[in-house]
Design a protein around this motif. Structure first.
Motif, PDB file in Angstrom:
ATOM      1  N   ASN A  20       0.817  -1.224   0.000  1.00  0.00           N
ATOM      2  CA  ASN A  20       0.000   0.000   0.000  1.00  0.00           C
ATOM      3  C   ASN A  20       0.849   1.272   0.000  1.00  0.00           C
ATOM      4  O   ASN A  20       0.481   2.283   0.592  1.00  0.00           O
ATOM      5  CB  ASN A  20      -0.960   0.018   1.201  1.00  0.00           C
ATOM      6  CG  ASN A  20      -1.806  -1.236   1.260  1.00  0.00           C
ATOM      7  OD1 ASN A  20      -2.540  -1.536   0.318  1.00  0.00           O
ATOM      8  ND2 ASN A  20      -1.684  -2.000   2.328  1.00  0.00           N
ATOM      9  N   ASP A  55     -10.021   2.104   2.672  1.00  0.00           N
ATOM     10  CA  ASP A  55      -8.712   1.981   2.035  1.00  0.00           C
ATOM     11  C   ASP A  55      -7.689   2.796   2.824  1.00  0.00           C
ATOM     12  O   ASP A  55      -8.033   3.752   3.517  1.00  0.00           O
ATOM     13  CB  ASP A  55      -8.766   2.457   0.579  1.00  0.00           C
ATOM     14  CG  ASP A  55      -7.716   1.748  -0.296  1.00  0.00           C
ATOM     15  OD1 ASP A  55      -6.899   0.975   0.252  1.00  0.00           O
ATOM     16  OD2 ASP A  55      -7.718   1.978  -1.505  1.00  0.00           O
ATOM     17  N   LYS A  78      -6.902  -2.013   7.095  1.00  0.00           N
ATOM     18  CA  LYS A  78      -7.845  -1.920   5.970  1.00  0.00           C
ATOM     19  C   LYS A  78      -9.079  -2.771   6.264  1.00  0.00           C
ATOM     20  O   LYS A  78      -8.967  -3.939   6.621  1.00  0.00           O
ATOM     21  CB  LYS A  78      -7.168  -2.391   4.675  1.00  0.00           C
ATOM     22  CG  LYS A  78      -7.913  -1.936   3.437  1.00  0.00           C
ATOM     23  CD  LYS A  78      -7.291  -2.486   2.180  1.00  0.00           C
ATOM     24  CE  LYS A  78      -6.164  -1.632   1.647  1.00  0.00           C
ATOM     25  NZ  LYS A  78      -5.745  -2.011   0.287  1.00  0.00           N
TER      26      LYS A  78
END
Ligand code: ZN
Length: 152
Positions: A20, A55, A78
């Motif tokens: 991420n 997210d 998340k």
């Protein structure tokens, strides 16, 4: 392979290929973090969908521990609700500062890889940076300020 080597491998892996690690388009919250002791810098992006973190991503530069911690954090928050993420923050703070609380490492999943950090006081702030940024990002926007890791 003992547990310590396994934890080390997780940290090396997450530092080498952080999960991420990108700017999040459509983020509803952003939070900067800076650890002046080590020079770790972090920008955290959250997308809140009602009460849920739909997210999360981050950008920044820093030492292996700070990057691995942020990567592990992003994977683990998340999909969580704000309340669940705050609970996780509290457990991680206890884990990283080694404040003596009983911590069920198994329930932390791969975050347990950070359990060795409490033995290295100079690294605690590196690993905590992203968690403090998360905590700040979860506050109502009017209260948000740049994060500096406080002395704990
Ligand atoms: Zn650092």
């Amino acid at each position: 392979m003992d547990l310590r080597e396994l934890y080390q491998d997780v940290i090396v892996d997450h530092n080498r290929s952080p999960r991420n690690f990108r700017k999040l388009t459509g983020a509803t919250r952003t939070q900067e973090g800076f650890n002046p002791l080590c020079g770790d810098k972090l920008m955290l992006y959250l997308k809140l969908d009602g009460d849920r973190i739909s997210d999360v991503s981050f950008e920044g530069s820093g030492c292996a521990i700070s990057v691995a911690s942020a990567s592990l954090m992003s994977q683990n928050v998340k999909g969580k609700t704000v309340a669940e993420a705050e609970q996780l923050f509290n457990r991680m703070r206890a884990l990283l500062t080694g404040d003596g609380q009983e911590i069920d490492l198994e329930s932390l999943g791969n975050l347990a890889a950070l359990s060795g950090v409490s033995e290295y006081p100079s690294r605690v702030k590196c690993a905590s940076l992203c968690w403090h940024a998360l905590k700040a990002a979860l506050q109502p926007p009017s209260q948000v300020r740049p994060t500096e890791v406080s002395t704990e």
